[in-house]
Design a protein around this motif. Structure first.
Motif, PDB file in Angstrom:
ATOM      1  N   GLY A  39      -0.046   3.214   1.840  1.00  0.00           N
ATOM      2  CA  GLY A  39      -0.809   2.685   0.720  1.00  0.00           C
ATOM      3  C   GLY A  39       0.048   2.550  -0.517  1.00  0.00           C
ATOM      4  N   CYS A  43      -2.619   5.590  -4.848  1.00  0.00           N
ATOM      5  CA  CYS A  43      -3.829   5.433  -4.031  1.00  0.00           C
ATOM      6  C   CYS A  43      -4.410   6.757  -3.568  1.00  0.00           C
ATOM      7  CB  CYS A  43      -3.549   4.531  -2.831  1.00  0.00           C
ATOM      8  SG  CYS A  43      -2.542   5.306  -1.550  1.00  0.00           S
ATOM      9  N   LYS A  45      -2.620   9.055  -1.554  1.00  0.00           N
ATOM     10  CA  LYS A  45      -2.051   9.545  -0.296  1.00  0.00           C
ATOM     11  C   LYS A  45      -1.243  10.835  -0.480  1.00  0.00           C
ATOM     12  CE  LYS A  45       1.766   6.153  -0.418  1.00  0.00           C
ATOM     13  NZ  LYS A  45       1.472   5.687  -1.793  1.00  0.00           N
ATOM     14  N   HIS A 195       4.803   3.815   1.277  1.00  0.00           N
ATOM     15  CA  HIS A 195       4.189   2.566   0.834  1.00  0.00           C
ATOM     16  C   HIS A 195       4.843   1.381   1.538  1.00  0.00           C
ATOM     17  CE1 HIS A 195       7.629   3.223  -1.937  1.00  0.00           C
ATOM     18  NE2 HIS A 195       7.805   1.927  -1.764  1.00  0.00           N
ATOM     19  N   THR A 209      -4.334   3.501   6.652  1.00  0.00           N
ATOM     20  CA  THR A 209      -4.173   2.980   5.304  1.00  0.00           C
ATOM     21  C   THR A 209      -5.110   3.660   4.320  1.00  0.00           C
ATOM     22  OG1 THR A 209      -5.720   1.161   5.732  1.00  0.00           O
ATOM     23  CG2 THR A 209      -3.383   0.736   6.114  1.00  0.00           C
ATOM     24  N   LYS A 211      -6.541   3.393   0.075  1.00  0.00           N
ATOM     25  CA  LYS A 211      -6.633   2.604  -1.143  1.00  0.00           C
ATOM     26  C   LYS A 211      -7.683   3.215  -2.054  1.00  0.00           C
ATOM     27  CE  LYS A 211      -7.321  -2.153  -2.788  1.00  0.00           C
ATOM     28  NZ  LYS A 211      -7.643  -3.553  -2.374  1.00  0.00           N
ATOM     29  N   ASN A 212      -7.318   3.380  -3.325  1.00  0.00           N
ATOM     30  CA  ASN A 212      -8.244   3.919  -4.333  1.00  0.00           C
ATOM     31  C   ASN A 212      -8.888   5.229  -3.888  1.00  0.00           C
ATOM     32  OD1 ASN A 212      -7.775   1.671  -6.027  1.00  0.00           O
ATOM     33  ND2 ASN A 212      -9.376   0.502  -4.978  1.00  0.00           N
ATOM     34  N   SER A 216      -9.110   3.986   4.889  1.00  0.00           N
ATOM     35  CA  SER A 216      -9.810   2.874   5.542  1.00  0.00           C
ATOM     36  C   SER A 216     -10.352   3.308   6.893  1.00  0.00           C
ATOM     37  CB  SER A 216      -8.864   1.686   5.734  1.00  0.00           C
ATOM     38  OG  SER A 216      -8.396   1.225   4.497  1.00  0.00           O
TER      39      SER A 216
END
Length: 218
Positions: A39, A43, A45, A195, A209, A211-212, A216
């Motif tokens: 990511g 994000c 991670k 990343h 993955t 994100k934010n 996912s």
């Protein structure tokens, strides 16, 4: 069926200012599996990785290692190894004593420490570097020493937080291949944060993955 080594169940990490860096994270990692957490910067991670290590407080959810709830277990009792972006070697210890650190803390017999350290240095292709000072190492060599140091105590899980990102592209490509071989040769369960999608596919068996702050759906 291969047993689960790590289970992250609906984990949140919320900072004192109210920001939720990780939101409802769910992740399962099988024993001996390498999972890449992919990511963009910011994000969440690395925050999730630190939560698994015990370096960030989990504000909701549960983390299980080999079926045991470690959510509130102190860092030093989790037997989880971690390799950071800059290696963070001890400058006052030579290469041998950097790698031996975790074994010394466990009061392992000196002969066993020597055998384990020398074996790992051969594995990371630094067999002739035992007496070298960290200040004399290149970036790639320093990361190999950091990896050997993290593997020495035979951690239940190895966490790697963008360990290749500070290196130039050609060296990163070479070390990514070597990293996968080393992890597989030691039968280590690992989570690799990056990343770089190509790097993730080189090192890991599976890529997840993020994100934010959200992982996912698999």
């Amino acid at each position: 069926m291969t047993e689960l080594k790590l289970e992250v169940n609906n984990v949140d990490v919320t900072y004192p200012n109210g920001f939720r860096a990780v939101r409802g994270a769910c992740l399962k990692v099988r024993t001996g599996e390498t999972v890449a957490l992919l990511g963009p910067s910011g994000c969440g991670k690395s925050t999730l990785l630190r939560a698994v290590a015990g370096l960030e407080r989990v504000t909701a959810g549960v983390i299980l290692v080999s079926g045991k709830d470690v959510t509130d277990v102190p860092v030093h009792k989790r037997n989880i190894g971690m390799v950071f972006q800059d290696g963070q070697l001890f400058p006052h210890r030579n290469v041998f004593r950097n790698v031996s650190y975790g074994l010394e803390m466990r009061h392992m017999p000196r002969a066993e420490i020597r055998a384990r350290v020398l074996s790992l240095l051969e594995l990371v292709q630094l067999g002739d570097y035992a007496d070298r000072s960290p200040s004399t190492l290149s970036g790639g060599q320093a990361q190999r020493v950091a990896l050997a140091r993290s593997l020495a105590p035979e951690p239940q899980i190895l966490l790697l937080d963008e360990p290749l990102s500070a290196l130039d592209r050609r060296l990163r490509e070479t070390l990514a291949v070597d990293l996968r071989k080393i992890i597989k040769n030691t039968h280590t369960t690992a989570i690799f944060v990056t990343h770089d999608e190509e790097e993730a596919h080189t090192v890991a068996d599976r890529t997840v993955t993020m994100k934010n702050g959200v992982i996912s759906p698999l």
